[in-house]
Structure formats: structure tokens, C-alpha cells
Design an enzyme around this catalytic site. Structure first.
Site, mmCIF file in Angstrom:
data_model
loop_
_atom_site.group_PDB
_atom_site.id
_atom_site.type_symbol
_atom_site.label_atom_id
_atom_site.label_comp_id
_atom_site.label_asym_id
_atom_site.label_seq_id
_atom_site.Cartn_x
_atom_site.Cartn_y
_atom_site.Cartn_z
ATOM 1 N N GLY A 30 -0.748 2.065 -7.426
ATOM 2 C CA GLY A 30 -1.311 2.275 -8.767
ATOM 3 C C GLY A 30 -0.531 3.325 -9.532
ATOM 4 O O GLY A 30 -0.250 3.174 -10.727
ATOM 5 N N CYS A 49 -4.094 6.062 -5.205
ATOM 6 C CA CYS A 49 -3.524 4.721 -4.996
ATOM 7 C C CYS A 49 -2.030 4.828 -5.294
ATOM 8 O O CYS A 49 -1.648 5.078 -6.452
ATOM 9 C CB CYS A 49 -4.201 3.711 -5.919
ATOM 10 S SG CYS A 49 -3.550 2.038 -5.729
ATOM 11 N N GLU A 86 -9.630 0.188 -6.840
ATOM 12 C CA GLU A 86 -8.746 -0.662 -6.045
ATOM 13 C C GLU A 86 -9.367 -2.013 -5.706
ATOM 14 O O GLU A 86 -10.535 -2.087 -5.307
ATOM 15 C CB GLU A 86 -8.372 0.031 -4.724
ATOM 16 C CG GLU A 86 -7.348 1.123 -4.872
ATOM 17 C CD GLU A 86 -6.728 1.489 -3.551
ATOM 18 O OE1 GLU A 86 -6.586 0.574 -2.692
ATOM 19 O OE2 GLU A 86 -6.399 2.666 -3.350
ATOM 20 N N CYS A 130 0.869 -1.182 0.000
ATOM 21 C CA CYS A 130 0.000 0.000 0.000
ATOM 22 C C CYS A 130 0.905 1.230 0.000
ATOM 23 O O CYS A 130 1.508 1.558 1.034
ATOM 24 C CB CYS A 130 -0.931 0.007 1.205
ATOM 25 S SG CYS A 130 -2.093 1.406 1.159
ATOM 26 N N HIS A 183 -1.450 -5.118 -10.532
ATOM 27 C CA HIS A 183 -2.086 -3.974 -11.207
ATOM 28 C C HIS A 183 -2.245 -4.236 -12.697
ATOM 29 O O HIS A 183 -1.354 -4.811 -13.324
ATOM 30 C CB HIS A 183 -1.236 -2.712 -11.031
ATOM 31 C CG HIS A 183 -1.232 -2.189 -9.621
ATOM 32 N ND1 HIS A 183 -2.103 -1.220 -9.191
ATOM 33 C CD2 HIS A 183 -0.500 -2.540 -8.546
ATOM 34 C CE1 HIS A 183 -1.892 -0.967 -7.911
ATOM 35 N NE2 HIS A 183 -0.915 -1.762 -7.491
HETATM 36 N N1 LIG Z 1 -6.113 -2.134 -2.927
HETATM 37 C C1 LIG Z 1 -4.701 -2.489 -2.952
HETATM 38 C C2 LIG Z 1 -4.022 -2.219 -1.600
HETATM 39 C C3 LIG Z 1 -3.946 -0.754 -1.300
HETATM 40 C C4 LIG Z 1 -3.239 -0.026 -2.378
HETATM 41 C C5 LIG Z 1 -3.408 1.472 -2.352
HETATM 42 N N2 LIG Z 1 -4.198 2.023 -1.310
HETATM 43 C C6 LIG Z 1 -2.050 2.105 -2.387
HETATM 44 O O1 LIG Z 1 -1.892 3.234 -1.914
HETATM 45 O O2 LIG Z 1 -1.123 1.486 -2.946
HETATM 46 C C7 LIG Z 1 -4.551 -3.987 -3.212
HETATM 47 O O3 LIG Z 1 -5.468 -4.722 -2.931
HETATM 48 O O4 LIG Z 1 -3.498 -4.381 -3.718
#
Ligand SMILES: N[C@H](CCC[C@H](N)C(=O)O)C(=O)O
Length: 269
Positions: A212, A209, A200, A74, A151
Site C-alpha cells: 500500500g 501495508c 487491506e 506482501c 490497490h
Molecule cells: N492484503 C494484501 C496482502 C498483504 C499486503 C500487506 N500486508 C503488505 O504489507 O503489502 C492483499 O490482499 O493484496
């Protein structure tokens, strides 16, 4: 048992942080994480972050999506935790070790090296991850990148025009992605400047994100439509991503503490 938490965010991607490095907490179930994250009946956040002792790094950062699922990385939370920790540190995550460096009002994080092999994303079968022969119209030919977490990156003329609320869950849950996937839709809006919206995995549309932004900047550099450093503009604001092929990714941007509070553990367990 009363438990303290810190509410934080990185560009509006928000977190409930439990610091269990001194006093260990009982384990957190998927159901409990989802209850804490629930914005109607819980405290409310995109991700629950739990800091614990680590044998191999300064500490362990555990990440639970709003649906309760525990995941590997994250980016925005890494900057928030860097701000909270207050000094440079190497931190263990399920997606590998990352290096945090607090800066004025945020942090710079080395997110490790991206991976591109189909089975490292992971995908259900072998395809060219640089331009996957799949489409969810009008989105097509995404690049797949693993930043510790998975991703898919789509480039379009106008990222604002894509109905990600409708397309996001279809792509997130497609059988091509055995661990589901984070869905990134980006446009080039200037030299080395991308606009990005993210659906997400396990959290839906978020204001930002971090992983992301890393995946999208890496994809743009690999496609030679941008050069490092890349500015990524998300609904919540800008991140700077640096990466050269063969190296690790550095993400720099803001983070903030919103407030502190306590909750009764048994109300959520
Ligand atoms: N939803 C993402 C985790 C949080 C990623 C996002 N909040 C960030 O800042 O990288 C996943 O399941 O891989």
C-alpha cells in the site's frame, strides 16, 4: 505433527511464518490459513507466510490473508522474510520475483515495476486508472495501481478523518474490482511525506501495508505531488519508497521477529 512457526512483523503488520524450505508441509487450505490467522482461536496474524522451495529463485514466498485467501504480494512480510533469511536473495512470489536485501533492523526490497493498465489491476471494465470516475463519498477519483497485488489510492486533506472501517469493505468488495482491492487513504503532510491508512483486502485495517505504501508513493509521484524518495507514515511507523517512472520500486524499512513457537498441525487442518 508438531510444526514450528516464527511470529514476525513489519511496522506492526504481523505474520506467522512457516519455513517449509527444508521439510515440505502438506498443502494449506483456505480454511486452515484463516484458522491459523484467527486472533481469538488461532495463533493470530494479518497474513500467514509459507516459505517453500522454488525452481526459479532462492525460494518461494506464499502469502495468505487473514480470510485465508492466497494473494500475490506482501511488502512488510518481504522485509520480515529478508531479515529471517539473513542474506540478499531473489524470491519468487505469485506476483513476480522480488529482490530482498537485509539491512540493520529490517530490509530493502525491490518490489518490481508497478502496473497501471485497467486489465492489469484488474478492473471489471476499462477506465482511466490515473483518476477513476468513481466515488464512495467522501472518497473519490482514486488511482489504481498493481504492485503484484491490486490497490486503489485516494488522496484527501486529512487521512485521519476518513472512516475507513465503514468505507473499506464497501470499496474492497465493489464489483469494479473482480479480485477485490486494497484501499489506501493518504494525505500529503510535508515535502515528499505522506500519511497513509490502509484497509487491506482480506485482512481489514492493519498497522501498516508495504505494498500500500508502494502504491501510494507511486501514485503521488505520478500525480506530481511528491518526488522520490517518499516517506510514508503509517500507524505503525515509516517506510521509504523510491521509484522513478519506468523503473522498479524500492521499499526500505524495519522488520522484527517477535517469538517462535510450535502448533499441532491437525488442530488447524
Ligand atoms: N492484503 C494484501 C496482502 C498483504 C499486503 C500487506 N500486508 C503488505 O504489507 O503489502 C492483499 O490482499 O493484496
Amino acid at each position: 505433527m508438531r510444526v514450528s512457526f516464527i511470529k514476525m512483523h513489519g511496522l506492526g503488520n504481523d505474520f506467522v511464518v512457516l519455513d517449509a524450505r527444508e521439510d515440505a508441509l502438506p498443502d494449506i487450505s483456505r480454511k486452515m490459513a484463516a484458522r491459523i490467522a484467527d486472533r481469538r482461536e488461532g495463533i493470530g496474524c494479518d497474513q500467514l507466510i509459507v516459505l517453500e522451495r522454488s525452481e526459479s529463485a532462492a525460494f518461494l514466498m506464499r502469502i495468505f490473508n487473514a480470510d485465508g485467501g492466497e494473494v500475490e504480494a506482501c511488502g512488510n512480510a518481504s522485509r520480515a522474510v529478508a531479515l529471517l533469511h539473513g542474506e540478499a536473495a531473489t524470491v519468487e512470489t505469485a506476483g513476480g520475483n522480488i529482490s530482498l536485501e537485509p539491512t540493520a533492523g529490517g530490509a530493502s526490497v525491490d518490489m518490481g515495476s508497478p502496473r497501471f493498465d485497467w486489465d492489469a489491476i484488474p478492473l471489471a471494465y476499462a477506465v482511466d486508472t490515473a483518476a477513476m470516475p468513481v466515488a464512495w463519498e467522501p472518497l473519490q477519483q482514486p488511482m489504481a495501481v498493481n504492485i503484484g497485488n491490486p490497490h486503489a489510492v485516494f488522496f484527501v486533506d486529512d487521512a485521519d478523518a476518513i472512516d475507513l472501517t465503514a468505507l473499506g469493505p464497501l470499496i474492497e468488495n465493489d464489483p469494479l474490482f473482480p479480485e477485490r482491492i486494497n484501499v489506501n487513504v493518504a494525505s500529503l503532510v510535508g515535502e515528499n511525506h505522506l500519511k497513509l491508512h490502509v484497509w487491506e483486502r482480506g485482512a481489514g485495517l492493519t498497522r501498516a501495508c508495504g505494498t500500500g505504501a508502494c502504491a501510494t508513493a507511486v501514485a503521488a509521484i505520478r500525480k506530481a505531488v511528491a518526488q522520490s524518495p517518499v516517506t510514508v507514515t503509517l500507524p505503525g511507523g515509516d517506510l521509504t519508497i523510491e521509484w522513478k517512472s519506468g523503473g522498479t520500486i524500492r521499499m526500505t524499512g524495519p522488520a522484527a521477529e517477535a517469538f517462535r513457537g510450535t502448533f499441532e498441525w491437525d488442530d488447524y487442518a
